[in-house]
Design a protein around this motif. Structure first.
Motif, PDB file in Angstrom:
ATOM      1  N   PHE A  28       0.864  -1.178   0.000  1.00 55.08           N
ATOM      2  CA  PHE A  28       0.000   0.000   0.000  1.00 55.08           C
ATOM      3  C   PHE A  28       0.897   1.222   0.000  1.00 55.08           C
ATOM      4  O   PHE A  28       1.799   1.342   0.838  1.00 55.08           O
ATOM      5  CB  PHE A  28      -0.931   0.046   1.214  1.00 55.08           C
ATOM      6  N   VAL A  29       0.668   2.121  -0.933  1.00 55.58           N
ATOM      7  CA  VAL A  29       1.511   3.300  -1.085  1.00 55.58           C
ATOM      8  C   VAL A  29       0.674   4.560  -0.920  1.00 55.58           C
ATOM      9  O   VAL A  29      -0.418   4.676  -1.482  1.00 55.58           O
ATOM     10  CB  VAL A  29       2.218   3.313  -2.458  1.00 55.58           C
ATOM     11  N   SER A  30       1.194   5.481  -0.146  1.00 54.82           N
ATOM     12  CA  SER A  30       0.568   6.796  -0.002  1.00 54.82           C
ATOM     13  C   SER A  30       1.667   7.849  -0.035  1.00 54.82           C
ATOM     14  O   SER A  30       2.832   7.527  -0.284  1.00 54.82           O
ATOM     15  CB  SER A  30      -0.236   6.871   1.306  1.00 54.82           C
ATOM     16  N   SER A  31       1.323   9.089   0.232  1.00 57.42           N
ATOM     17  CA  SER A  31       2.334  10.141   0.169  1.00 57.42           C
ATOM     18  C   SER A  31       2.096  11.188   1.249  1.00 57.42           C
ATOM     19  O   SER A  31       0.976  11.347   1.745  1.00 57.42           O
ATOM     20  CB  SER A  31       2.312  10.826  -1.200  1.00 57.42           C
ATOM     21  N   VAL A  32       3.170  11.880   1.577  1.00 53.56           N
ATOM     22  CA  VAL A  32       3.074  13.038   2.469  1.00 53.56           C
ATOM     23  C   VAL A  32       3.956  14.158   1.940  1.00 53.56           C
ATOM     24  O   VAL A  32       4.887  13.928   1.167  1.00 53.56           O
ATOM     25  CB  VAL A  32       3.504  12.727   3.920  1.00 53.56           C
ATOM     26  N   LEU A  81      -7.916   5.570   4.406  1.00 51.83           N
ATOM     27  CA  LEU A  81      -7.578   6.711   5.261  1.00 51.83           C
ATOM     28  C   LEU A  81      -6.823   6.256   6.506  1.00 51.83           C
ATOM     29  O   LEU A  81      -5.873   6.913   6.941  1.00 51.83           O
ATOM     30  CB  LEU A  81      -8.847   7.460   5.673  1.00 51.83           C
ATOM     31  N   ALA A  82      -7.236   5.137   7.070  1.00 49.17           N
ATOM     32  CA  ALA A  82      -6.555   4.603   8.246  1.00 49.17           C
ATOM     33  C   ALA A  82      -5.105   4.235   7.913  1.00 49.17           C
ATOM     34  O   ALA A  82      -4.179   4.525   8.686  1.00 49.17           O
ATOM     35  CB  ALA A  82      -7.303   3.389   8.782  1.00 49.17           C
ATOM     36  N   LYS A  83      -4.899   3.599   6.768  1.00 50.67           N
ATOM     37  CA  LYS A  83      -3.542   3.230   6.353  1.00 50.67           C
ATOM     38  C   LYS A  83      -2.684   4.469   6.109  1.00 50.67           C
ATOM     39  O   LYS A  83      -1.501   4.504   6.483  1.00 50.67           O
ATOM     40  CB  LYS A  83      -3.600   2.376   5.082  1.00 50.67           C
ATOM     41  N   ILE A  84      -3.268   5.478   5.478  1.00 47.40           N
ATOM     42  CA  ILE A  84      -2.539   6.731   5.239  1.00 47.40           C
ATOM     43  C   ILE A  84      -2.117   7.351   6.564  1.00 47.40           C
ATOM     44  O   ILE A  84      -0.975   7.803   6.725  1.00 47.40           O
ATOM     45  CB  ILE A  84      -3.405   7.726   4.436  1.00 47.40           C
TER      46      ILE A  84
END
Length: 328
Positions: free
Chosen positions: A153-157, A183-186
């Motif tokens: 799972f990939v997200s960004s900041v 959203l929880a994973k992010i």
């Protein structure tokens, strides 16, 4: 006030320079990249590999008094493309590459070439995007770096360097329409990134409403995401839904959300969707002129970070530092 930013930048520099890492820049002929590489090498943030034309890069550096020391290596990409053809073919032959010729053609793209260098552990990280869209960077990254990574799972900041604090904004680049699970994973990934740079995570789940002032599916989604995070990591400080002003202003928080342990003191701000996150980070960056580091990609098997095409030289330098830190 300015000392806070300088201290944080110095923290990133020292942490990055504590281990020698090679970072490749596939857009090595770009003016900002050349200057940023010069700064990174002088600050000992990383060993920089520029894919580009040796004469052009050296002449430009000399003309502009950019010092290219031994920590910078310039590689003509045409001289190394052939080294990765078979590897790329075998990596993708059962997916989207039919033959060796097709693999060879794809490697004419310096982004794909740099990702194959990372895949083969010839470098420790990739920083790109100053002349490419996010999709140009992220799509092949998922294919070449994440393809065999289970439960990926990939997200960004973005790290937003204000005069008196650093805030972590997520997700402003990857996940368009996150449900409560996403959203929880992010939130969890963003908290981990915050910790990696010395920021204690206090997570505000942002919304158009604060606490119980609003209702509906979008607000319920935020509440459900908070519940999921608390079940997975009960030690995390997380609260919401709350509006942006409530998250960052102690005075407003006292009026709108007085019982919250996060409101007014949030360090990690999670936006409800990509629209709101991307618009907000760009609005803040452009109106205040602050340093914005990112987007920092989270959850990758090996670090790849995508520059905004509007990134400043300072943005590139400290995105490089974050890439080095992620490689530890």
């Amino acid at each position: 006030m300015k000392n806070y930013i300088e201290k944080f930048k110095l923290f990133l520099q020292k942490k990055a320079s504590s281990k020698v890492r090679k970072i490749v820049f596939p857009e090595g002929n770009d003016i900002k990249i050349i200057e940023a590489a010069s700064i990174c090498s002088q600050l000992n943030i990383s060993k920089c590999i520029l894919l580009g034309n040796y004469d052009y890069i050296n002449n430009f550096a000399t003309k502009n008094n950019f010092f290219l020391n031994k920590n910078i290596k310039i590689i003509d990409p045409d001289e190394i493309r052939k080294d990765y053809v078979l590897n790329l073919f075998h990596l993708r032959k059962n997916k989207d590459i039919c033959n060796v010729e097709q693999a060879s053609n794809l490697l004419c793209n310096n982004i794909i070439l740099s990702l194959m260098m990372l895949h083969n552990s010839d470098v420790d990280g990739v920083v790109a995007g100053i002349t490419h869209s996010t999709a140009d960077i992220v799509r092949p990254t998922f294919q070449l770096i994440q393809n065999n990574h289970k439960n990926s799972f990939v997200s960004s900041v973005f790290l937003m360097l204000f005069s008196n604090k650093v805030l972590v904004y997520g997700d402003c680049a990857i996940n368009k329409y996150p449900d409560e699970n996403v959203l929880a994973k992010i939130a969890i990934q963003s908290a981990n990134t915050a910790r990696s740079v010395g920021i204690f995570p206090k997570i505000a789940m942002l919304s158009y409403s604060t606490d119980t002032s609003g209702s509906g599916k979008s607000v319920d989604r935020i509440r459900q995401a908070i519940s999921i995070v608390k079940n997975i990591q009960p030690d995390l400080l997380i609260d919401g839904p709350m509006q942006y002003d409530t998250a960052v202003s102690s005075e407003i928080a006292q009026k709108k959300f007085p019982d919250s342990s996060v409101a007014g003191r949030a360090t990690v701000l999670i936006f409800p969707d990509l629209n709101s996150g991307n618009i907000t980070y760009k609005a803040v960056q452009q109106s205040s002129g602050i340093i914005s580091i990112g987007p920092i990609l989270q959850g990758l098997r090996k670090p790849v970070n995508d520059l905004s095409r509007g990134a400043t030289v300072q943005d590139i330098v400290y995105t490089t530092a974050m890439t080095v830190i992620q490689s530890f």
